[in-house]
Design an enzyme around this catalytic site. Sequence first.
Site, PDB file in Angstrom:
ATOM      1  N   ASP A  96       0.846  -1.185   0.000  1.00  0.00           N
ATOM      2  CA  ASP A  96       0.000   0.000   0.000  1.00  0.00           C
ATOM      3  C   ASP A  96       0.884   1.239   0.000  1.00  0.00           C
ATOM      4  OD1 ASP A  96      -2.155   1.768   0.449  1.00  0.00           O
ATOM      5  OD2 ASP A  96      -3.167   0.294   1.739  1.00  0.00           O
ATOM      6  N   ASP A 197      -2.892   4.737  -2.521  1.00  0.00           N
ATOM      7  CA  ASP A 197      -3.881   5.400  -1.673  1.00  0.00           C
ATOM      8  C   ASP A 197      -4.339   6.727  -2.298  1.00  0.00           C
ATOM      9  OD1 ASP A 197      -5.130   5.328   1.052  1.00  0.00           O
ATOM     10  OD2 ASP A 197      -4.020   7.202   1.322  1.00  0.00           O
ATOM     11  N   GLU A 248      -6.780   3.684  -5.481  1.00  0.00           N
ATOM     12  CA  GLU A 248      -7.955   4.018  -4.679  1.00  0.00           C
ATOM     13  C   GLU A 248      -8.414   5.404  -5.102  1.00  0.00           C
ATOM     14  OE1 GLU A 248      -9.511   4.578  -0.108  1.00  0.00           O
ATOM     15  OE2 GLU A 248      -7.683   5.505  -0.817  1.00  0.00           O
ATOM     16  N   HIS A 322     -10.813  -1.718   5.121  1.00  0.00           N
ATOM     17  CA  HIS A 322     -10.573  -1.254   6.487  1.00  0.00           C
ATOM     18  C   HIS A 322     -11.223   0.095   6.772  1.00  0.00           C
ATOM     19  CE1 HIS A 322      -7.804   0.701   3.854  1.00  0.00           C
ATOM     20  NE2 HIS A 322      -7.539   1.588   4.793  1.00  0.00           N
ATOM     21  N   ASP A 323     -11.862   0.696   5.774  1.00  0.00           N
ATOM     22  CA  ASP A 323     -12.555   1.973   5.977  1.00  0.00           C
ATOM     23  C   ASP A 323     -14.072   1.792   6.014  1.00  0.00           C
ATOM     24  OD1 ASP A 323     -10.114   3.366   5.818  1.00  0.00           O
ATOM     25  OD2 ASP A 323     -10.296   3.636   3.647  1.00  0.00           O
TER      26      ASP A 323
HETATM   27  O1  TEU Z   1      -8.921   6.357   2.431  1.00  0.00           O
HETATM   28  C1  TEU Z   1      -9.406   7.366   1.614  1.00  0.00           C
HETATM   29  C2  TEU Z   1     -10.740   7.932   1.896  1.00  0.00           C
HETATM   30  O2  TEU Z   1     -11.023   9.018   1.437  1.00  0.00           O
HETATM   31  C3  TEU Z   1     -11.798   7.264   2.663  1.00  0.00           C
HETATM   32  O3  TEU Z   1     -11.787   5.919   2.659  1.00  0.00           O
HETATM   33  C4  TEU Z   1     -11.870   7.822   4.030  1.00  0.00           C
HETATM   34  O4  TEU Z   1     -10.994   7.199   4.913  1.00  0.00           O
HETATM   35  C5  TEU Z   1     -13.237   7.688   4.622  1.00  0.00           C
HETATM   36  O5  TEU Z   1     -14.105   7.103   3.767  1.00  0.00           O
HETATM   37  C6  TEU Z   1     -13.750   9.037   4.979  1.00  0.00           C
HETATM   38  O6  TEU Z   1     -15.082   8.925   5.356  1.00  0.00           O
HETATM   39  C7  TEU Z   1      -7.558   6.071   2.386  1.00  0.00           C
HETATM   40  C8  TEU Z   1      -7.242   4.948   3.339  1.00  0.00           C
HETATM   41  O7  TEU Z   1      -7.869   3.772   2.899  1.00  0.00           O
HETATM   42  C9  TEU Z   1      -7.626   5.362   4.713  1.00  0.00           C
HETATM   43  O8  TEU Z   1      -7.485   4.339   5.647  1.00  0.00           O
HETATM   44  C10 TEU Z   1      -6.780   6.544   5.080  1.00  0.00           C
HETATM   45  O9  TEU Z   1      -7.170   7.051   6.312  1.00  0.00           O
HETATM   46  C11 TEU Z   1      -6.874   7.655   4.036  1.00  0.00           C
HETATM   47  O10 TEU Z   1      -6.767   7.189   2.704  1.00  0.00           O
HETATM   48  C12 TEU Z   1      -5.750   8.645   4.227  1.00  0.00           C
HETATM   49  O11 TEU Z   1      -4.523   8.064   3.880  1.00  0.00           O
END
Ligand code: TEU
Length: 550
Positions: A96, A197, A248, A322-323
Amino acid sequence: MTDFRKSTVYQIYPRSFYDTNGDGFGDLKGVTAKLDYIKELGVDYIWMTPFFVSPQYDNGYDVEDYYNIDPRYGTMEDFEELSREAQKRGIKLMLDMVFNHTSSNHEWFQKALAGDERYKNYYIFKKGKEDGSAPTNWESKFGGSAWEYVPEMDEYYLHLFHVKQPDLNWDNPKVRKEVQKVVRFWMSKGVKGFRFDVVNLISKDKFEDDFEGDGRRFYTDGPNVHQYLKELNAESFGQDAEIITVGEMSSTSMENCFEYAGEDSHELSMVFSFHHLKVDFMGNEKWVLVPTDFQKLKDILFSWQIGMAKNHAWNAVFWCNHDQPRLVSRFGDEGKYWKKSAKMLATIIHGLRGTPYIYQGEEIGMTNTDFTDISQFRDVESLNHYEILQQKGLSKEDAFRIIQIHSRDNGRTPMQWNGENYGGFTKGMPWIGVNENYTKINAQSQLHDETSIFNYYKKLVALRKELDIIAYGDIRPLDVRHPSIIAYERIYGEEKMLVVCNFYKTEVVWDSGMDLKGFETLLGNYSEQKIEESKISLKPYEAMMLYRKR
Ligand code: TEU
Ligand code: CA
């Protein structure tokens, strides 16, 4: 060479996967220890979220050193051992890469703060407005302003995420070179996959106030993003045809994804988009409670399926990461139909055109947290929004209810391995609470049960390898306006595959409008399927994949 269109990726959040030294944090050795389990599922790649040196304000998405492993997770030797052991089992690793921002602890940012012009230019510093307020009214994705004032400089820096995650300035060629170097370093370690990311946020355009939204339209899919990705591709991973990549894409547009993940665009192999997961939001607003809009879910899923195929571009297909909250809790039924609904939801995704991703614990039907108090939550996004909601006038109880439903921590409680203490995740004190239902929902109890969710996922993964139609077939949505059925057809030469799912618990007879003679069942979550002429009777959360050679 594995064809990524026939592959399945398994996502690991190492900190919550398996802890081998009793400190309550999962670690790289823990991933190595569980490789046989992953192999059993039949997946081809493991995507691991960041384990690089980091102060962990955002659980590793705040990287302090891209070249070294955070001691919490282990050592470079641990990584190399994991890589060797994975390779022995035919599993490739996907790392990642967080390049939209670094940690504020990163040497570059520290030098920038110390006044080094070269490094100041690695980030996005701007003067405030005339009245001294922030350069724009943009909001951080984690709540509050996206700008942080640095008194010594009398300037602000941009952080689209946490205040400890300053955004990098990709318009600076030196930054782009640094990033390429990091990718090449991990390629030299034998890494065969990369996830980038929020990579569609790297090209910031106009720094203007947004009176219509939170600012995202000024930095999402920005003007140079495609050029920067083509360059990154050419200077790093594009030099190894075996490497697969996924971007992403935050709030992206499909038109941009045609190019990000286009067959001939030399950018990325595939993209994650999130529109289909905002069907229980109010527009872009996540911190509200609204029921799932099933029609919207179908419309989005299918329009992306068709649009991307037409434009020779490739999707990553997924429900979980994980989000995201846990799948059965979100769109299925945690109670009586836990098993049925988990399998039904899996069927929808794994029959689609695209590369499926399974998030740790999804394959055993893990559910949302059972937390009863805000002190049990760990995620900065949840904690920030808990406060923001109350500032907006919500009661503690109402704010808490919203956090419970939408928190990213729902997907971050430890993997439930067995019925032992803490679900067998750790011998110490876990960094975040384990769901008490581990005695019922755990991997061990499912491995040897033919009817388990785990074994259903295993079959889905195997089917994609076996049948070309799943990987390469065209897709045609069926009866899209039906209030409770989601159904589609895959077509490949003379072959046909039919995926039919009842999204709800009410039984329904569905008229497919076609002659179903000759279709055989590939897979289903009930032991028998009731099919008569053109009609299929579906029990609660019933799902099936039917197939006809010609
Ligand atoms: O996530 C990006 C993102 O915009 C969303 O998934 C966000 O965390 C959430 O939906 C807001 O409501 C990526 C990663 O997957 C995440 O874990 C990180 O926190 C984020 O980028 C910052 O690096
Ligand atoms: Ca540990």
